[in-house]
Design a protein around this motif. Structure first.
Motif, PDB file in Angstrom:
ATOM      1  N   ASN A 128     -13.921   4.815   2.957  1.00 25.99           N
ATOM      2  CA  ASN A 128     -14.416   3.370   3.162  1.00 25.99           C
ATOM      3  C   ASN A 128     -14.928   3.091   1.989  1.00 25.99           C
ATOM      4  N   MET A 129     -15.424   4.328   1.235  1.00 23.70           N
ATOM      5  CA  MET A 129     -15.886   3.741   0.207  1.00 23.70           C
ATOM      6  C   MET A 129     -15.249   3.457  -1.022  1.00 23.70           C
ATOM      7  N   ILE A 130     -13.944   3.767  -0.603  1.00 17.93           N
ATOM      8  CA  ILE A 130     -12.928   4.820  -1.781  1.00 17.93           C
ATOM      9  C   ILE A 130     -11.577   2.656  -1.737  1.00 17.93           C
ATOM     10  N   VAL A 131     -11.938   2.472  -1.051  1.00 20.84           N
ATOM     11  CA  VAL A 131     -11.533   1.394  -0.538  1.00 20.84           C
ATOM     12  C   VAL A 131     -11.940  -0.079  -1.351  1.00 20.84           C
ATOM     13  N   LEU A 132     -13.544   0.091  -1.279  1.00 16.78           N
ATOM     14  CA  LEU A 132     -14.189  -0.324  -1.482  1.00 16.78           C
ATOM     15  C   LEU A 132     -14.096  -0.910  -2.573  1.00 16.78           C
ATOM     16  N   GLY A 133     -13.952   0.926  -3.880  1.00 10.90           N
ATOM     17  CA  GLY A 133     -14.076   0.613  -5.572  1.00 10.90           C
ATOM     18  C   GLY A 133     -12.342   0.384  -5.345  1.00 10.90           C
ATOM     19  N   GLY A 134     -11.341   0.672  -4.614  1.00 15.36           N
ATOM     20  CA  GLY A 134     -10.014  -0.224  -4.675  1.00 15.36           C
ATOM     21  C   GLY A 134     -10.710  -2.526  -5.556  1.00 15.36           C
ATOM     22  N   PHE A 135     -11.421  -2.851  -3.765  1.00 16.92           N
ATOM     23  CA  PHE A 135     -11.633  -4.037  -4.087  1.00 16.92           C
ATOM     24  C   PHE A 135     -12.175  -4.245  -5.440  1.00 16.92           C
ATOM     25  N   LEU A 136     -13.028  -3.550  -5.631  1.00 16.14           N
ATOM     26  CA  LEU A 136     -14.301  -3.872  -6.965  1.00 16.14           C
ATOM     27  C   LEU A 136     -13.584  -4.122  -7.969  1.00 16.14           C
ATOM     28  N   LYS A 137     -12.363  -3.570  -8.537  1.00 19.82           N
ATOM     29  CA  LYS A 137     -12.100  -2.906  -9.339  1.00 19.82           C
ATOM     30  C   LYS A 137     -11.633  -4.610 -10.081  1.00 19.82           C
ATOM     31  N   LEU A 138     -10.564  -4.667  -8.885  1.00 18.38           N
ATOM     32  CA  LEU A 138      -9.821  -5.737  -8.887  1.00 18.38           C
ATOM     33  C   LEU A 138     -10.863  -7.714  -8.855  1.00 18.38           C
ATOM     34  N   LYS A 139     -11.839  -7.322  -7.648  1.00 15.56           N
ATOM     35  CA  LYS A 139     -13.093  -7.718  -7.937  1.00 15.56           C
ATOM     36  C   LYS A 139     -14.401  -7.308  -7.783  1.00 15.56           C
ATOM     37  N   PRO A 140     -14.786  -8.033  -9.201  1.00 19.04           N
ATOM     38  CA  PRO A 140     -16.176  -6.756  -9.786  1.00 19.04           C
ATOM     39  C   PRO A 140     -17.282  -8.399  -9.622  1.00 19.04           C
ATOM     40  N   LEU A 141     -17.638  -8.272  -8.010  1.00 20.15           N
ATOM     41  CA  LEU A 141     -18.448  -9.575  -7.668  1.00 20.15           C
ATOM     42  C   LEU A 141     -19.674  -8.411  -7.498  1.00 20.15           C
ATOM     43  N   VAL A 142     -19.743  -7.467  -7.837  1.00 18.62           N
ATOM     44  CA  VAL A 142     -21.367  -7.099  -7.575  1.00 18.62           C
ATOM     45  C   VAL A 142     -21.338  -6.150  -8.276  1.00 18.62           C
ATOM     46  N   ALA A 143     -22.321  -5.638  -9.414  1.00 14.20           N
ATOM     47  CA  ALA A 143     -22.373  -4.374 -10.638  1.00 14.20           C
ATOM     48  C   ALA A 143     -23.242  -2.988  -9.481  1.00 14.20           C
ATOM     49  N   PRO A 144     -23.200  -2.511 -10.728  1.00 11.41           N
ATOM     50  CA  PRO A 144     -22.848  -0.741  -9.627  1.00 11.41           C
ATOM     51  C   PRO A 144     -24.217  -0.855  -9.405  1.00 11.41           C
ATOM     52  N   GLU A 145     -25.314  -1.484 -10.248  1.00  7.67           N
ATOM     53  CA  GLU A 145     -27.144  -1.082  -9.421  1.00  7.67           C
ATOM     54  C   GLU A 145     -26.837  -1.346  -8.134  1.00  7.67           C
ATOM     55  N   ASN A 146     -26.331  -2.589  -8.160  1.00 10.94           N
ATOM     56  CA  ASN A 146     -26.813  -3.194  -7.125  1.00 10.94           C
ATOM     57  C   ASN A 146     -26.435  -2.660  -6.345  1.00 10.94           C
ATOM     58  N   ILE A 147     -24.649  -2.276  -6.538  1.00 11.12           N
ATOM     59  CA  ILE A 147     -24.007  -1.117  -4.951  1.00 11.12           C
ATOM     60  C   ILE A 147     -24.937  -0.299  -4.854  1.00 11.12           C
ATOM     61  N   HIS A 148     -25.597   0.536  -5.907  1.00 14.82           N
ATOM     62  CA  HIS A 148     -26.181   1.499  -5.660  1.00 14.82           C
ATOM     63  C   HIS A 148     -27.819   1.369  -4.664  1.00 14.82           C
ATOM     64  N   LYS A 149     -27.860   0.273  -4.826  1.00 12.56           N
ATOM     65  CA  LYS A 149     -29.213  -0.770  -3.680  1.00 12.56           C
ATOM     66  C   LYS A 149     -28.574  -0.710  -2.899  1.00 12.56           C
ATOM     67  N   GLY A 150     -27.634  -1.469  -3.068  1.00 13.97           N
ATOM     68  CA  GLY A 150     -26.876  -1.780  -1.342  1.00 13.97           C
ATOM     69  C   GLY A 150     -26.922  -0.707  -0.017  1.00 13.97           C
ATOM     70  N   LEU A 151     -26.171   0.408  -1.354  1.00 11.42           N
ATOM     71  CA  LEU A 151     -25.947   1.410  -0.510  1.00 11.42           C
ATOM     72  C   LEU A 151     -27.969   2.327   0.159  1.00 11.42           C
ATOM     73  N   GLU A 152     -28.349   2.352  -0.408  1.00  8.90           N
ATOM     74  CA  GLU A 152     -30.101   2.712  -0.271  1.00  8.90           C
ATOM     75  C   GLU A 152     -30.470   1.494   0.945  1.00  8.90           C
ATOM     76  N   LYS A 153     -29.465   0.322   0.803  1.00 10.45           N
ATOM     77  CA  LYS A 153     -30.557  -0.535   2.115  1.00 10.45           C
ATOM     78  C   LYS A 153     -29.775  -0.049   3.214  1.00 10.45           C
ATOM     79  N   SER A 154     -28.545  -0.249   3.060  1.00 12.77           N
ATOM     80  CA  SER A 154     -27.524   0.417   3.819  1.00 12.77           C
ATOM     81  C   SER A 154     -27.487   1.624   4.729  1.00 12.77           C
ATOM     82  N   LEU A 155     -27.732   2.536   4.184  1.00 15.32           N
ATOM     83  CA  LEU A 155     -27.681   3.644   5.453  1.00 15.32           C
ATOM     84  C   LEU A 155     -28.775   3.638   5.493  1.00 15.32           C
ATOM     85  N   PRO A 156     -29.392   4.843   6.636  1.00 20.17           N
ATOM     86  CA  PRO A 156     -30.553   5.032   6.818  1.00 20.17           C
ATOM     87  C   PRO A 156     -30.627   6.145   6.205  1.00 20.17           C
TER      88      PRO A 156
END
Lengths: 184, 360
Positions: A128-156
């Motif tokens: 699913n993260m590979i797919v998300l990467g494809g999406f973010l390439k076309l629609k860079p809605l969020v900066a990589p550092e915030n994806i990092h934070k998003g992963l930290e917050k979302s994953l146990p």
């Protein structure tokens, strides 16, 4: 900016968690977000989908009939959601298991062979993260550092050791898109 | 700015209850609200604030535990979904009669009967008109976002204690299950026993020599006495109707047509407004936030200014009765509803407006 997204596939493909990571990354970037899953019988073994909205403004309806982007991961979802992409919008799909490919000429269409790539990496969970990467390439809605934070917050916490694999998968996904129909 | 989190509505109401200083949660699991108790069991407030979290043996037990807790002045809550809330109606009526404060969260699913686990707004009548017996009212708050699920937990407790009355948050399965950004308010410590005794002289907190017994009951076999109880309750309800009406107006300044909708339906109507305005249909939205007390005056005022009103609900037409009673003029008022767990899409609401109000 408002981006209205449907992510749809089989239960177990990580559809809901992809949406959650995107939404949480949006929160970290101080965006308004909404994450609206289909739940109930649909979640128990069948198709799963989630509507994610990321916006600079207050979000109106979390329930939508048309989307800026559809991320489609199985045939049932293709049948259901290809027609729901707004004209000029974006459709990204993994061709694995797709028998009827999208045919609209008024939207941008890209394929991404994410299941194949995840298999090669031996990391089926980052599909699913590979797919998300494809999406973010076309629609860079969020900066990589915030994806990092998003992963930290979302994953146990017990899965935080997987964050580098997830971020790596996002980067790989950015290079896997194949344009099939691109509007000028 | 408070702490920002991405939360489900069910999680937000649970977290906010802990932060509001809630003393006890009593509940029984039912989809689509089981995350409320799951969240409380996961964050273990009994180890931090001392709040009790208890899975009762049934909904009937939950509401009677609430009665007991509220009788001692404690800040108590329960939650359930439609069939479970039906089981609680006797207890809610008793609490209204005994003037006990409590917060009851109904994350509504489609009915009647066991119905479906999908979202619905078909419990409007039950919440607003008194699902239990007797002449009572309950303040009913209708959140339209995850943020409001959090905010209304605090507001609900405040109103419950201000008026010594049960308060209901009438949500639905979608608001409960969806995730949105929430800004959480800072935690408020639970009241100490001394604070509770000072603030709630009516509560059964142990009898000191210097005062009379406090008796918590809804029973008075003397008709004159029971009429006095009723008159007191009615006076309280008139005060609530005067002071606690809450609503939101969106895009109403230039509106020729109007949506009236609460909760999730109001969110959908905001998108429908955008779609309609793109077609040069000037439509606004009135969103009742308190379903009781209902914004009667606001409906009457705006009904005079528009050409037609579409009431959009995830039921077969319930709030529309209050809209019609309030409007007091001959403006066209129609209902559009989906039920049984089906959620109307923004575009179908626009088509309903065009067909039933503009073209009709």
């Amino acid at each position: 900016m408002t981006e209205e997204i449907i992510i749809a596939g089989f239960g177990g493909q990580g559809v809901l968690s992809m949406g959650k990571i995107l939404a949480y990354s949006g929160v970290m970037q101080n965006k308004e977000v909404s994450w609206m899953p289909s739940y109930g019988p649909e979640m128990r073994g069948g198709t799963a989908n989630v509507t994610v909205i990321v916006s600079d403004e207050r979000i109106s309806s979390p329930i939508l009939n048309a989307f800026d982007t559809a991320i489609i991961l199985n045939q049932q979802s293709m049948d259901k959601f290809e027609k729901s992409v707004k004209p000029g919008g974006l459709l990204i799909y993994d061709p694995n298991g797709i028998t009827t490919h999208p045919s609209r000429k008024d939207i941008n269409i890209y394929s991404i062979e994410a299941a194949d790539e995840a298999g090669k990496l031996g990391l089926s969970k980052v599909f699913n993260m590979i797919v998300l990467g494809g999406f973010l390439k076309l629609k860079p809605l969020v900066a990589p550092e915030n994806i990092h934070k998003g992963l930290e917050k979302s994953l146990p916490a017990r899965h935080h050791k997987m964050i580098p694999d997830n971020e790596n998968a996002i980067e790989i996904g950015k290079g896997l898109l194949k344009p099939l129909n691109v509007l000028n | 700015m408070g702490e920002l989190r991405l939360m489900k509505g069910n999680e937000a109401v649970a977290e906010a209850a802990v932060r509001a200083g809630c003393d006890g949660y009593f509940g029984y699991p039912i989809t689509p609200q089981s995350e409320i108790m799951e969240y409380l069991m996961a964050v273990k407030p009994y180890e931090t604030t001392g709040m009790v979290v208890l899975q009762a043996e049934s909904e009937t037990a939950s509401i009677n535990m609430l009665y007991g807790g509220a009788g001692t002045g404690k800040m108590v809550m329960t939650s359930s979904s439609s069939p479970g809330i039906s089981l609680m109606q006797e207890g809610i009526s008793y609490m209204a009669g005994a003037e006990l404060p409590a917060l009851i969260v109904n994350v509504v699913r489609g009915g009647p009967g066991l119905g479906t686990i999908q979202p619905s707004q078909a419990d409007y009548f039950q919440a607003v008109k008194g699902g239990g017996h007797g002449d009572y009212k309950m303040i009913v708050l209708a959140p339209a976002s995850v943020q409001e699920m959090a905010d209304f937990a605090k507001l609900g407790f405040d109103l419950a204690f201000k008026y010594r009355t049960p308060v209901m948050i009438l949500s639905d399965g979608a608001i409960g299950q969806m995730m949105e950004k929430v800004e959480l308010f800072d935690p408020i410590p639970r009241r100490t026993d001394a604070e509770l005794i000072a603030q709630c002289p009516w509560a059964a907190t142990g009898k000191p020599k210097e005062r009379e017994h406090v008796i918590i009951t809804s029973l008075d076999l003397d008709p004159a006495g029971q009429e006095r109880v009723n008159l007191k309750l009615q006076a309280k309800y008139r005060q609530i109707e005067k002071d606690e009406v809450r609503y939101e107006l969106i895009g109403c300044d230039d509106a020729e047509y109007l949506f009236i909708a609460f909760g999730l339906s109001a969110r959908i109507c905001q998108k429908s407004m955008d779609l309609a305005r793109a077609k040069s249909i000037k439509v606004g939205l009135l969103r009742p936030i308190t379903l009781y007390p209902f914004p009667e005056k606001q409906v009457a005022e705006i009904a005079k200014k528009v050409k037609g009103i579409l009431v959009v609900e995830m039921n077969a037409g319930q709030m529309i009765e209050d809209v019609r009673l309030s409007a007091g003029c001959s403006v066209k008022i129609e209902h559009y509803g989906r039920f049984g767990g089906i959620i109307p899409a923004p575009d179908e609401v626009v088509r309903a407006l065009e067909k039933q109000i503009i073209g009709g």
